[in-house]
Design a protein around this motif. Structure first.
Motif, PDB file in Angstrom:
ATOM      1  N   GLN A 425     -33.068   5.168  19.208  1.00  0.00           N
ATOM      2  CA  GLN A 425     -32.918   5.439  17.783  1.00  0.00           C
ATOM      3  C   GLN A 425     -31.516   5.944  17.455  1.00  0.00           C
ATOM      4  N   LYS A 426     -30.912   6.665  18.382  1.00  0.00           N
ATOM      5  CA  LYS A 426     -29.526   7.109  18.169  1.00  0.00           C
ATOM      6  C   LYS A 426     -28.586   5.910  18.106  1.00  0.00           C
ATOM      7  N   LEU A 427     -28.773   4.956  19.020  1.00  0.00           N
ATOM      8  CA  LEU A 427     -27.947   3.748  18.985  1.00  0.00           C
ATOM      9  C   LEU A 427     -28.207   2.973  17.697  1.00  0.00           C
ATOM     10  N   ALA A 428     -29.449   2.909  17.277  1.00  0.00           N
ATOM     11  CA  ALA A 428     -29.774   2.213  16.017  1.00  0.00           C
ATOM     12  C   ALA A 428     -29.073   2.884  14.844  1.00  0.00           C
ATOM     13  N   SER A 429     -29.020   4.217  14.872  1.00  0.00           N
ATOM     14  CA  SER A 429     -28.324   4.948  13.811  1.00  0.00           C
ATOM     15  C   SER A 429     -26.826   4.647  13.832  1.00  0.00           C
ATOM     16  N   ASP A 430     -26.237   4.565  15.036  1.00  0.00           N
ATOM     17  CA  ASP A 430     -24.814   4.238  15.150  1.00  0.00           C
ATOM     18  C   ASP A 430     -24.531   2.832  14.604  1.00  0.00           C
ATOM     19  N   ILE A 431     -25.434   1.898  14.877  1.00  0.00           N
ATOM     20  CA  ILE A 431     -25.253   0.532  14.383  1.00  0.00           C
ATOM     21  C   ILE A 431     -25.383   0.502  12.864  1.00  0.00           C
ATOM     22  N   GLU A 432     -26.255   1.328  12.328  1.00  0.00           N
ATOM     23  CA  GLU A 432     -26.398   1.405  10.871  1.00  0.00           C
ATOM     24  C   GLU A 432     -25.096   1.888  10.231  1.00  0.00           C
ATOM     25  N   VAL A 433     -24.482   2.919  10.843  1.00  0.00           N
ATOM     26  CA  VAL A 433     -23.201   3.423  10.341  1.00  0.00           C
ATOM     27  C   VAL A 433     -22.138   2.335  10.447  1.00  0.00           C
ATOM     28  N   LEU A 434     -22.162   1.605  11.562  1.00  0.00           N
ATOM     29  CA  LEU A 434     -21.194   0.525  11.753  1.00  0.00           C
ATOM     30  C   LEU A 434     -21.374  -0.558  10.704  1.00  0.00           C
ATOM     31  N   GLN A 435     -22.628  -0.891  10.407  1.00  0.00           N
ATOM     32  CA  GLN A 435     -22.881  -1.909   9.386  1.00  0.00           C
ATOM     33  C   GLN A 435     -22.321  -1.479   8.035  1.00  0.00           C
ATOM     34  N   GLN A 436     -22.488  -0.223   7.705  1.00  0.00           N
ATOM     35  CA  GLN A 436     -21.942   0.284   6.448  1.00  0.00           C
ATOM     36  C   GLN A 436     -20.422   0.192   6.446  1.00  0.00           C
ATOM     37  N   SER A 437     -19.803   0.467   7.612  1.00  0.00           N
ATOM     38  CA  SER A 437     -18.340   0.393   7.711  1.00  0.00           C
ATOM     39  C   SER A 437     -17.852  -1.040   7.504  1.00  0.00           C
ATOM     40  N   VAL A 438     -18.540  -1.994   8.134  1.00  0.00           N
ATOM     41  CA  VAL A 438     -18.146  -3.400   7.979  1.00  0.00           C
ATOM     42  C   VAL A 438     -18.368  -3.858   6.551  1.00  0.00           C
ATOM     43  N   GLU A 439     -19.479  -3.439   5.935  1.00  0.00           N
ATOM     44  CA  GLU A 439     -19.741  -3.804   4.540  1.00  0.00           C
ATOM     45  C   GLU A 439     -18.664  -3.248   3.621  1.00  0.00           C
ATOM     46  N   GLN A 440     -18.238  -2.012   3.898  1.00  0.00           N
ATOM     47  CA  GLN A 440     -17.164  -1.422   3.092  1.00  0.00           C
ATOM     48  C   GLN A 440     -15.868  -2.205   3.274  1.00  0.00           C
ATOM     49  N   GLY A 441     -15.598  -2.620   4.523  1.00  0.00           N
ATOM     50  CA  GLY A 441     -14.404  -3.432   4.777  1.00  0.00           C
ATOM     51  C   GLY A 441     -14.459  -4.751   4.046  1.00  0.00           C
ATOM     52  N   TYR A 442     -15.650  -5.351   4.024  1.00  0.00           N
ATOM     53  CA  TYR A 442     -15.807  -6.628   3.320  1.00  0.00           C
ATOM     54  C   TYR A 442     -15.599  -6.438   1.822  1.00  0.00           C
ATOM     55  N   ASP A 443     -16.195  -5.374   1.278  1.00  0.00           N
ATOM     56  CA  ASP A 443     -16.057  -5.110  -0.156  1.00  0.00           C
ATOM     57  C   ASP A 443     -14.617  -4.756  -0.532  1.00  0.00           C
ATOM     58  N   ALA A 444     -13.875  -4.214   0.447  1.00  0.00           N
ATOM     59  CA  ALA A 444     -12.507  -3.760   0.155  1.00  0.00           C
ATOM     60  C   ALA A 444     -11.468  -4.869   0.280  1.00  0.00           C
ATOM     61  N   ILE A 445     -11.880  -6.053   0.723  1.00  0.00           N
ATOM     62  CA  ILE A 445     -10.909  -7.129   0.933  1.00  0.00           C
ATOM     63  C   ILE A 445     -10.163  -7.454  -0.357  1.00  0.00           C
ATOM     64  N   GLU A 446     -10.928  -7.661  -1.410  1.00  0.00           N
ATOM     65  CA  GLU A 446     -10.271  -8.018  -2.673  1.00  0.00           C
ATOM     66  C   GLU A 446      -9.387  -6.890  -3.176  1.00  0.00           C
ATOM     67  N   ARG A 447      -9.900  -5.678  -3.033  1.00  0.00           N
ATOM     68  CA  ARG A 447      -9.116  -4.526  -3.497  1.00  0.00           C
ATOM     69  C   ARG A 447      -7.845  -4.326  -2.665  1.00  0.00           C
ATOM     70  N   ALA A 448      -7.958  -4.542  -1.355  1.00  0.00           N
ATOM     71  CA  ALA A 448      -6.822  -4.296  -0.464  1.00  0.00           C
ATOM     72  C   ALA A 448      -5.868  -5.481  -0.397  1.00  0.00           C
ATOM     73  N   LEU A 449      -6.419  -6.693  -0.518  1.00  0.00           N
ATOM     74  CA  LEU A 449      -5.589  -7.876  -0.279  1.00  0.00           C
ATOM     75  C   LEU A 449      -5.438  -8.789  -1.481  1.00  0.00           C
ATOM     76  N   GLY A 450      -6.248  -8.555  -2.513  1.00  0.00           N
ATOM     77  CA  GLY A 450      -6.220  -9.480  -3.645  1.00  0.00           C
ATOM     78  C   GLY A 450      -4.844  -9.662  -4.248  1.00  0.00           C
ATOM     79  N   GLN A 451      -4.071  -8.568  -4.358  1.00  0.00           N
ATOM     80  CA  GLN A 451      -2.734  -8.645  -4.944  1.00  0.00           C
ATOM     81  C   GLN A 451      -1.652  -8.322  -3.914  1.00  0.00           C
TER      82      GLN A 451
END
Length: 509
Positions: A425-451
């Motif tokens: 369950q600890k590893l599952a929690s770490d993967i959940e945090v990682l998923q949130q980090s990747v999702e944030q990176g995906y959402d930030a692409i336009e903001r970071a790279l759009g211009q």
């Protein structure tokens, strides 16, 4: 700068960024791929100044680059060149086939590129050079040229226009690009950009990436000089400053794929490593997660398939006899028979008394080993009658049977299952945090790279696809690990049971 050029977006941006950083760029590719056009376009980005262009050969002499010797100066015992309209007075220069440079011009060229100075006679003068664009259709093979190669911070492989854009190439209109004077950058503005960039810090993520990249390059035998690292950092800061950032971000580091390679193969290695690191968070290690989850799946399978031998109430191990009855005997033996007839061993003087475990019937013994008339055999110095031989139990063929242990699924201690659950369950929690980090990176692409000024649309699309793939990987990891957690939860919910007693129909041998 890139107006009227096809598939030259990245090359255009790199040459301009290198120039703003006070560095030089190298374009590698076959003839006719707009390398010289890019250099001329770069010249138009700055206030009117002298543009110098020269094709080098093995026989090029210093006069072709640095100007002829002044006859008048020689008459006054001074060694001086007339540099007007030559490289020492240019602000932008294009050197085609730059690696054809010979030793006669190499040292002077290195000083000019690295120090921005030119030794003219007995004095060293500062040159107005902003940047040099070098071009070649091959990489330098001579070790003497490695120092020159290292002076070009940005390196880009220019290829012919792809088939997809071939029609656009044919229909391309010839246009004369001439920007307004107000749109051109002055030396003072370039100096201001470099000064402002110096104060920019590296973000924590960018610093972490650079610290990880250097040892990785060492493992791949990719050599990067200390001077190049310093100049690359300067370039990253200029990229961030001109993009109105307060620090060098992780995304700016994608420019490293154009700065650290020595061969095209090395560029692929660097690009793949960067694509795995940038935007996914520092904790995303695909190989590590795959190994961890595979280990958990293997551990679960072992725990689920684990069996323990059943014991009776006295704590004795139980076995299953040939008749399917539980017994404490680990093995059984019986007198062997064939077709209902008892089987015997041959007399002791035979090498294989058991006859390959087939034994002998009474008739076979008589025919093979006993006298037909007296029915006797000489054994251990005495005559022994067949009846006496058959009556001896030691002469019977005995079959030994190994009973199989009675097994049942292991009932694991509650503490073990609880530990397994907590760790998984600890590893599952770490993967959940990682998923949130990747999702944030995906959402930030336009903001970071759009211009972003220096990152091309093609790279943005590639980064978006890379993060999308990583999200799918993380989701798959989550599903696999959740199956493990659910399975251990099921094991934890199983009722406890005591040692199984023998049934009333069981037999103790």
């Amino acid at each position: 700068m890139q107006s009227g050029l096809i598939e030259r977006e990245t090359a255009t941006r790199l040459t301009l960024l290198a120039a703003l950083s006070g560095e030089h760029s190298l374009l590698i590719g076959p003839p006719g791929t707009a390398k010289s056009v890019l250099a001329r376009r770069l010249h138009l980005a700055f206030e009117p100044g002298h543009y110098f262009e020269r094709l080098l050969t093995r026989f090029s002499v210093p006069e072709e680059l640095f100007g002829p010797l002044s006859i008048k100066a020689l008459e006054n015992d001074r060694y001086q060149r007339l540099t007007e309209r030559y490289l020492p007075t240019a602000n932008i220069a294009f050197l085609d086939e730059v690696f054809k440079a010979n030793s006669a011009i190499l040292n002077t060229l290195l000083t000019l590129l690295n120090e921005g100075e030119f030794d003219n006679g007995d004095c060293r003068v500062k040159v107005p050079l902003i940047a040099v664009v070098g071009a070649s259709n091959e990489l330098p093979a001579d070790d003497d040229l490695q120092a020159l190669y290292d002076r070009f911070i940005c390196r880009y492989n220019v290829q012919a226009v792809s088939d997809d854009n071939f029609v656009a190439l044919l229909e391309l209109d010839e246009e004369n690009i001439e920007p307004a004077d107000s749109d051109r950058l002055s030396h003072a503005e370039v100096d201001a950009i470099q000064t402002g960039a110096q104060a920019l810090p590296l973000s924590a993520d960018a610093l972490t990436l650079l610290k990880a990249l250097r040892p990785y390059l060492a493992t791949q035998n990719i050599v990067v000089s200390d001077r190049r690292w310093r100049k690359v950092l300067k370039l990253l800061k200029v990229a961030a400053h001109t993009n109105a950032q307060s620090e060098v971000s992780l995304w700016d580091c994608c420019l490293l794929e154009h700065c650290l390679w020595n061969t095209p193969a090395e560029q692929d290695v660097i690009q793949q490593w960067l694509s795995r690191q940038i935007g996914a968070g520092s904790g995303f290690k695909t190989e590590r997660l795959e190994k961890l989850i595979a280990t958990w799946e293997s551990t679960l399978k072992a725990d689920q398939s684990s069996q323990t031998q059943i014991r009776n109430q006295q704590g004795q191990d139980l076995y299953l006899s040939r008749d399917g009855i539980q017994t404490t005997a680990g093995s059984e033996q019986e007198w062997a028979r064939r077709d209902g007839l008892a089987l015997y061993l041959s007399p002791p003087d035979q090498d294989d008394r058991s006859n390959g475990q087939r034994g002998y019937t009474e008739r076979e013994l008589t025919e093979n080993f006993f006298d037909q008339h007296y029915q006797q055999c000489h054994i251990d110095g005495h005559w022994q009658h067949i009846d006496q031989y058959l009556a001896e139990p030691a002469n019977r063929l005995i079959h030994h049977h190994q009973n199989s242990p009675c097994m049942e699924a292991t009932r694991h201690p509650a503490s073990l299952i609880r530990g397994r659950l907590e760790e998984s369950q600890k590893l599952a929690s770490d993967i959940e945090v990682l998923q949130q980090s990747v999702e944030q990176g995906y959402d930030a692409i336009e903001r970071a790279l759009g211009q972003h000024l220096w990152i091309s649309a093609a790279y943005i699309a590639s980064a978006r696809q890379t993060l999308s793939d990583k999200l799918q990987q993380v989701s798959a990891f989550k599903q696999r690990l959740q199956l493990v957690v659910d399975a251990y939860q099921h094991l934890a919910d199983k009722p406890k049971s005591s040692t199984r007693p023998l049934s009333s129909s069981s037999k103790i041998a």
